[in-house]
Design an enzyme around this catalytic site. Structure first.
Site, PDB file in Angstrom:
ATOM      1  N   GLY A  31       0.752  -1.404   0.029  1.00 11.21           N
ATOM      2  CA  GLY A  31      -0.050   0.040  -0.074  1.00 11.21           C
ATOM      3  C   GLY A  31       0.778   1.251   0.010  1.00 11.21           C
ATOM      4  O   GLY A  31       2.182   1.163  -0.394  1.00 11.21           O
ATOM      5  N   HIS A  37       3.958   2.158  -8.364  1.00  9.36           N
ATOM      6  CA  HIS A  37       3.108   0.970  -8.441  1.00  9.36           C
ATOM      7  C   HIS A  37       2.110   1.295  -9.477  1.00  9.36           C
ATOM      8  O   HIS A  37       1.721   0.093 -10.069  1.00  9.36           O
ATOM      9  CB  HIS A  37       2.147   1.308  -7.168  1.00  9.36           C
ATOM     10  CG  HIS A  37       3.081   0.937  -5.698  1.00  9.36           C
ATOM     11  ND1 HIS A  37       3.212   1.990  -4.861  1.00  9.36           N
ATOM     12  CD2 HIS A  37       3.691   0.158  -5.284  1.00  9.36           C
ATOM     13  CE1 HIS A  37       3.909   1.519  -3.837  1.00  9.36           C
ATOM     14  NE2 HIS A  37       4.367   0.339  -4.107  1.00  9.36           N
ATOM     15  N   LYS A 150      13.391  -1.822  -7.770  1.00 12.32           N
ATOM     16  CA  LYS A 150      14.082  -1.019  -6.954  1.00 12.32           C
ATOM     17  C   LYS A 150      14.632  -1.972  -5.826  1.00 12.32           C
ATOM     18  O   LYS A 150      15.748  -1.765  -5.335  1.00 12.32           O
ATOM     19  CB  LYS A 150      13.135  -0.184  -6.324  1.00 12.32           C
ATOM     20  CG  LYS A 150      13.935   0.983  -5.437  1.00 12.32           C
ATOM     21  CD  LYS A 150      12.951   1.769  -4.827  1.00 12.32           C
ATOM     22  CE  LYS A 150      11.966   1.449  -3.822  1.00 12.32           C
ATOM     23  NZ  LYS A 150      12.498   1.057  -2.401  1.00 12.32           N
ATOM     24  N   ARG A 188       8.483   5.027   1.692  1.00 12.50           N
ATOM     25  CA  ARG A 188       9.186   5.465   2.648  1.00 12.50           C
ATOM     26  C   ARG A 188       9.924   7.047   2.387  1.00 12.50           C
ATOM     27  O   ARG A 188      10.356   7.501   3.275  1.00 12.50           O
ATOM     28  CB  ARG A 188      10.501   4.498   3.072  1.00 12.50           C
ATOM     29  CG  ARG A 188       9.836   3.303   3.783  1.00 12.50           C
ATOM     30  CD  ARG A 188      10.841   2.501   4.292  1.00 12.50           C
ATOM     31  NE  ARG A 188      10.213   1.388   5.312  1.00 12.50           N
ATOM     32  CZ  ARG A 188       9.908   0.325   4.930  1.00 12.50           C
ATOM     33  NH1 ARG A 188      10.602  -0.126   3.578  1.00 12.50           N
ATOM     34  NH2 ARG A 188       9.704  -0.664   5.620  1.00 12.50           N
TER      35      ARG A 188
END
Ligand code: PAF
Length: 289
Positions: A31, A37, A150, A188
């Site tokens: 999420g 995404h 990544k 993050r």
């Protein structure tokens, strides 16, 4: 887009599509979705149906890591996925994924590589990742699954897990999506202050410089790693590691056997632990091992 929460619902939907001859690709996520995404969803859609799982997996966080404060906003995620054109969002509760609770779990582990690089600082992390991804694949039973490049070490470990366990799913690599200044997109990144955000793209710049020196013929990998770590420190990062590895299996490279390499790093910038990697090949004409 259909939103489901149970194993029975997601399995039934995926089976309906597959029975109708449509290819279903799963994009597993935790999420806090962003453009990277969305790009993985678009990649999935190119071959058929895109199913996205959203599950903040407790078993891949060590005590004291950011599990509690990991950003969660299912409504925003659903809105983004709708705009991206995803076909299915699977947002299970913890009990749905781990029906017996979190103690005495059946675990899936990939020894060796899981203890290196990111695993050296986060010893239980990859066992948590493989344990949940095996479950997500067996719950959803898709044709293919996409993992972003990544998290390169995660990608290599999950490929190995799928091969070792003969899980009948195609593993697809999703490219890294970067901000205009080169910072790899990550949920993050929102932990960065505005000052840190300005510095953060230096991580990618340092890795690119290291890759450039490799391409120019430097083969003292330890020195390249030391120089890159020192440069990160000068820019205010606290590096966990910088490593030059073989791209295929993340093994240690040999100066006498040129191969495709990857330069990887994890470094703290304030409260954010950033990871990034850059691929690199020997100059044309140099034989590849
Ligand atoms: O990369 C992530 O977001 C997670 O590690 C994954 C693959 C969804 C497993 O929880």
């Amino acid at each position: 887009m259909r939103i489901v929460e149970t194993k029975a619902q997601v399995r039934a939907q995926v089976r309906r599509w597959r029975d109708a001859g449509e290819k279903v690709t799963l994009v597993p996520t935790m999420g806090a979705l962003h453009q990277a995404h969305v790009n993985l969803v678009r990649l999935a859609q190119r071959s058929g149906r895109a199913a996205v799982s959203i599950f903040v997996n407790p078993t891949q966080f060590a005590p004291g890591e950011d599990f509690e404060r990991y950003p969660r906003d299912l409504e925003a995620d659903a809105a983004l996925l709708r705009r991206a054109g995803a076909d299915l969002m699977f947002a299970p509760a913890t009990e749905e994924v781990y029906p017996r609770g979190l103690g005495d779990l059946t675990r899936v582990e990939t020894p060796g590589l899981s203890a290196e690089l990111c695993g050296a600082r986060r010893p239980a992390h990859f066992a948590g990742v493989t344990s949940v991804v095996a479950r997500l694949l067996l719950i959803t039973l898709p044709d293919a699954v996409i993992f972003g490049r990544k998290d390169y070490q995660q990608l290599v470990i999950l490929r190995r897990m799928v091969e070792d366990l003969h899980i009948p799913v195609e593993v697809v690599e999703g490219p890294i999506t970067r901000e205009e200044d080169g910072l790899a997109m990550s949920s993050r990144n929102r932990y960065l202050s505005s000052g840190e955000r300005r510095v953060a793209p230096r991580l990618n710049a340092v890795l690119l410089e290291c890759a450039e020196r490799l391409r120019d013929g430097e083969r003292d990998f330890a020195r390249l790693e030391r120089d890159a770590a020192a440069r990160l420190e000068r820019n205010g990062f606290v590096p966990d590691y910088v490593a030059v590895r073989r791209a295929g299996d993340l093994g240690l490279p040999s100066a006498s056997e040129p191969c495709a390499w990857v330069v990887l790093a994890a470094a703290w910038l304030g409260a954010a632990r950033l990871i990034d990697n850059v691929a690199c090949s020997p100059p044309p004409g140099e034989p590849i091992a």
